[in-house]
Design a protein around this motif. Structure first.
Motif, PDB file in Angstrom:
ATOM      1  N   LEU A  49       1.689  -0.632  -2.971  1.00 31.43           N
ATOM      2  CA  LEU A  49       2.350  -0.825  -1.682  1.00 31.43           C
ATOM      3  C   LEU A  49       1.523  -1.695  -0.734  1.00 31.43           C
ATOM      4  O   LEU A  49       2.029  -2.151   0.288  1.00 31.43           O
ATOM      5  CB  LEU A  49       2.627   0.531  -1.024  1.00 31.43           C
ATOM      6  N   HIS A  50       0.255  -1.904  -1.055  1.00 29.63           N
ATOM      7  CA  HIS A  50      -0.651  -2.688  -0.214  1.00 29.63           C
ATOM      8  C   HIS A  50      -1.219  -3.827  -1.057  1.00 29.63           C
ATOM      9  O   HIS A  50      -1.915  -3.590  -2.039  1.00 29.63           O
ATOM     10  CB  HIS A  50      -1.777  -1.823   0.336  1.00 29.63           C
ATOM     11  N   ALA A  51      -0.960  -5.047  -0.633  1.00 25.41           N
ATOM     12  CA  ALA A  51      -1.396  -6.219  -1.408  1.00 25.41           C
ATOM     13  C   ALA A  51      -2.917  -6.329  -1.499  1.00 25.41           C
ATOM     14  O   ALA A  51      -3.440  -6.853  -2.483  1.00 25.41           O
ATOM     15  CB  ALA A  51      -0.820  -7.491  -0.788  1.00 25.41           C
ATOM     16  N   ALA A  52      -3.620  -5.827  -0.504  1.00 23.37           N
ATOM     17  CA  ALA A  52      -5.083  -5.948  -0.505  1.00 23.37           C
ATOM     18  C   ALA A  52      -5.704  -5.220  -1.694  1.00 23.37           C
ATOM     19  O   ALA A  52      -6.719  -5.666  -2.243  1.00 23.37           O
ATOM     20  CB  ALA A  52      -5.647  -5.386   0.797  1.00 23.37           C
ATOM     21  N   TYR A  53      -5.104  -4.132  -2.104  1.00 26.14           N
ATOM     22  CA  TYR A  53      -5.681  -3.366  -3.207  1.00 26.14           C
ATOM     23  C   TYR A  53      -5.485  -4.044  -4.559  1.00 26.14           C
ATOM     24  O   TYR A  53      -6.166  -3.707  -5.522  1.00 26.14           O
ATOM     25  CB  TYR A  53      -5.131  -1.941  -3.223  1.00 26.14           C
ATOM     26  N   GLY A  54      -4.565  -4.987  -4.639  1.00 21.96           N
ATOM     27  CA  GLY A  54      -4.427  -5.766  -5.873  1.00 21.96           C
ATOM     28  C   GLY A  54      -5.692  -6.556  -6.166  1.00 21.96           C
ATOM     29  O   GLY A  54      -6.138  -6.647  -7.318  1.00 21.96           O
TER      30      GLY A  54
END
Length: 167
Positions: A49-54
């Motif tokens: 749900l959070h692009a930063a964690y990709g």
């Protein structure tokens, strides 16, 4: 011959490494364990749900896999078979790249942690992942230092580097 003879030989090989090689392998092992904790903690949350964690997942899984490959290469002493590759230089470049990218992953992970998360367990795991990303970054920095010492040959002294066989 006992079943554990192969493991015993591997252990004896590890003891025959120069001191900088043992230190390098020890810091690599710490980076492996800490990197595993980073991506396991992030993977157990709703990171999609959070692009930063990709980015954090990419950095942690990629360097975890490559670190394990280097660890196996050194454990089985395959670097001796591929003597034309400058292994200390390769490890130094790898560890420096891992340090730099783990800095970005740590900052990204720490900035994306939101204490007002509607799922408290996600907040706890993400905060822990940020902490372990920082420790992993430090472990790779220590590995970079020992890789640099191995590359420059700073792990030996004049007495051990000047010995010749006079048979």
């Amino acid at each position: 011959m006992p079943a554990y003879a192969g493991a015993e030989q591997l252990f004896q090989r590890a003891l025959l490494l120069p001191a900088s090689g043992r230190q390098l392998r020890g810091s690599q092992a710490k980076a492996e364990v800490l990197g595993l904790l980073v991506w396991a903690l992030i993977a157990d949350t709703t990171y999609h749900l959070h692009a930063a964690y990709g980015w954090v997942m990419f950095v942690s899984i990629f360097f975890w896999i490559v670190t394990i490959l280097f660890f196996v290469i050194y454990l089985l002493q395959l670097q001796l078979k591929f003597y034309m590759i400058p292994w200390p230089l390769v490890l130094m470049i790898f560890n420096a790249a891992a340090t730099i990218l783990y800095i970005t992953a740590f900052v990204t992970c720490a900035a994306a942690v939101q204490p007002t998360s509607w799922r408290q367990w996600d907040y706890n795991r993400r905060a822990a992942a940020s902490f372990f990303a920082c420790l992993t970054m430090i472990a790779y920095r220590v590995s970079t230092f020992f890789s640099f010492r191995a590359w420059k040959g700073l792990g030996s002294n004049a007495a051990t580097s000047q010995v010749t066989d006079h048979a």
